[in-house]
Design an enzyme around this catalytic site. Structure first.
Site, mmCIF file in Angstrom:
data_model
loop_
_atom_site.group_PDB
_atom_site.id
_atom_site.type_symbol
_atom_site.label_atom_id
_atom_site.label_comp_id
_atom_site.label_asym_id
_atom_site.label_seq_id
_atom_site.Cartn_x
_atom_site.Cartn_y
_atom_site.Cartn_z
ATOM 1 C CG ASP A 1 -24.261 19.732 0.366
ATOM 2 O OD1 ASP A 1 -22.918 20.406 -0.275
ATOM 3 O OD2 ASP A 1 -23.218 18.780 0.981
ATOM 4 C CB CYS B 1 -25.310 14.578 10.778
ATOM 5 S SG CYS B 1 -24.329 13.324 11.174
ATOM 6 C CB CYS C 1 -26.605 6.723 8.816
ATOM 7 S SG CYS C 1 -26.694 7.146 7.490
ATOM 8 C CE LYS D 1 -16.787 16.803 -2.702
ATOM 9 N NZ LYS D 1 -17.583 15.991 -3.219
ATOM 10 N NE ARG E 1 -12.432 12.039 -9.318
ATOM 11 C CZ ARG E 1 -12.634 13.228 -9.278
ATOM 12 N NH1 ARG E 1 -12.686 13.150 -8.080
ATOM 13 N NH2 ARG E 1 -11.822 13.418 -10.585
ATOM 14 C CG ASP F 1 -20.421 19.288 -4.287
ATOM 15 O OD1 ASP F 1 -20.158 18.995 -4.642
ATOM 16 O OD2 ASP F 1 -20.776 18.028 -3.287
ATOM 17 C CB CYS G 1 -27.707 14.304 5.903
ATOM 18 S SG CYS G 1 -27.305 13.401 4.851
ATOM 19 N NE ARG H 1 -22.085 15.977 -8.169
ATOM 20 C CZ ARG H 1 -22.373 14.939 -6.865
ATOM 21 N NH1 ARG H 1 -21.350 14.227 -6.201
ATOM 22 N NH2 ARG H 1 -23.822 14.805 -6.977
ATOM 23 C CE1 TYR H 2 -15.956 16.836 -9.698
ATOM 24 C CE2 TYR H 2 -16.923 14.624 -8.375
ATOM 25 C CZ TYR H 2 -16.254 16.260 -8.285
ATOM 26 O OH TYR H 2 -16.572 16.702 -7.554
ATOM 27 N NE ARG I 1 -26.027 10.309 -0.923
ATOM 28 C CZ ARG I 1 -24.336 10.169 -1.041
ATOM 29 N NH1 ARG I 1 -24.071 10.322 0.028
ATOM 30 N NH2 ARG I 1 -23.130 11.010 -2.389
#
Length: 348
Positions: free
Chosen positions: A277, A113, A109, A321, A100, A314, A116, A96-97, A118
């Protein structure tokens, strides 16, 4: 003949509607709804997290117990709210950047959650990169010299076997242009017993290593979680936190202040407070941006600057972000700058 040891519900990971009902976290009448939610989204509540739940709708239970509202998708909710899929040049990589990239070695996981972003992808049976796929992802990193930082995420990279994690960390450390490795994890609070000497050894590197722990409520900072975090810090690995602003979890002054204070007293620097999100079925956790900004504004001055996170959104579609932090100074037409407490300066 050996005696059979019966396992208490609080000694195993809860994964199914029957597990939840047996543990007293859902009524039998909710079974059909739980089955419907389970057909779409994974559930896992490890013993350490289950022990924190005082009631199914308390700030801990809300985060991990399936809810009928997850079956309702709002028009603005999307399967890929921050553009991970669109920005994935190769399996396991999100870029995305410029400087990085994310490396997702697995999509498993310690807990799942309910909010989430994802949630369509993660689950106990999915997403572990094969040896070949991992090597292809590492080769992508090797051939992109502008990349200086790799964020290990997923899923949760601290769910990897220490041998696998060590291989990844050592492989990244051998790439000349990689300066920083960051691990994003829920493990320190969700399953702190996983932070073993072998796992800590796997994180050893001559590069800058950081751990960013996902923590949403002060009650998650148990004695065991603090011990796990202290062991990471003892390896000269700084620990930051990221939290999501969630309705019914941390959306009051008292709850958010308690969380920030608990983090700092455990030597964890609050890093990000995420605006939720827009993943499918998460609208019941939504806190409007203006409410979040007002909440932070009321806390300014009440908690130390060490405890201050950056409130971020985001932008949908993978645009990255942006900070949402409250505006403390407003420029008026009369040439004055004012804060909520009144005029403080002139400006030119």
């Amino acid at each position: 003949m050996h005696d059979t040891v019966k396992t208490s519900p609080k000694q195993r990971v809860l994964r199914t509607p029957s597990d939840l009902i047996q543990a007293g976290l859902a009524p039998e009448a909710a079974r059909n709804t739980l089955d419907a939610v389970a057909s779409q989204f994974a559930t896992a509540i490890p013993p350490a997290f289950q022990a924190l739940i005082e009631a199914p709708d308390d700030p801990i239970g809300r985060q991990v117990i399936p809810d009928a509202r997850e079956l309702s998708t709002q028009p603005y909710e999307t399967l890929d709210p921050i553009g991970d899929d669109a920005l994935s040049p190769i399996k396991g990589i999100v870029h995305r950047y410029e400087d990085r990239a994310l490396l997702k070695p697995l999509l498993i996981c310690p807990l799942y959650c309910r909010f989430c972003f994802r949630r369509e992808h993660v689950g106990p049976d999915g997403g572990l990169l094969s040896d070949e796929e991992l090597e292809q992802a590492l080769n992508w990193v090797r051939t992109h010299p502008a990349i200086r930082e790799i964020i290990l995420t997923g899923g949760d990279p601290l769910m990897l076997a220490p041998r696998r994690l060590k291989h990844i960390v050592q492989s990244l450390s051998a790439i000349p242009h990689i300066e920083t490795i960051r691990i994003h994890s829920r493990v320190p609070v969700a399953d702190p017993a996983r932070i073993t000497p072998e796992l800590l050894d796997a994180m050893e590197t001559d590069r800058a290593m950081w751990v960013v722990a996902h923590i949403n409520h002060a009650r998650e900072m148990t004695t065991e979680a603090r011990t796990a975090i202290r062991s990471i810090l003892g390896c000269a690995i700084p620990v930051l936190s990221q939290s999501v602003l969630l309705r019914g979890v941390n959306d009051t002054e008292e709850a958010l202040e308690a969380l920030l204070r608990a983090l700092v007293t455990a030597r964890v620097k609050p890093y990000y407070l995420h605006h939720l999100d827009a993943a499918p079925g998460t609208s019941h956790f939504h806190v409007p941006i203006e409410e979040g900004r007002a909440l932070l504004a009321r806390l300014r001055g009440r908690v130390t600057g060490l405890a201050w996170p950056t409130y971020v959104l985001d932008i949908p579609g993978g645009k990255g972000k942006v900070p949402l932090g409250p505006d403390y100074l407003v420029a008026g037409n009369d040439g004055k700058v004012r804060s909520p407490k009144g005029e403080i300066a002139s400006f030119t």
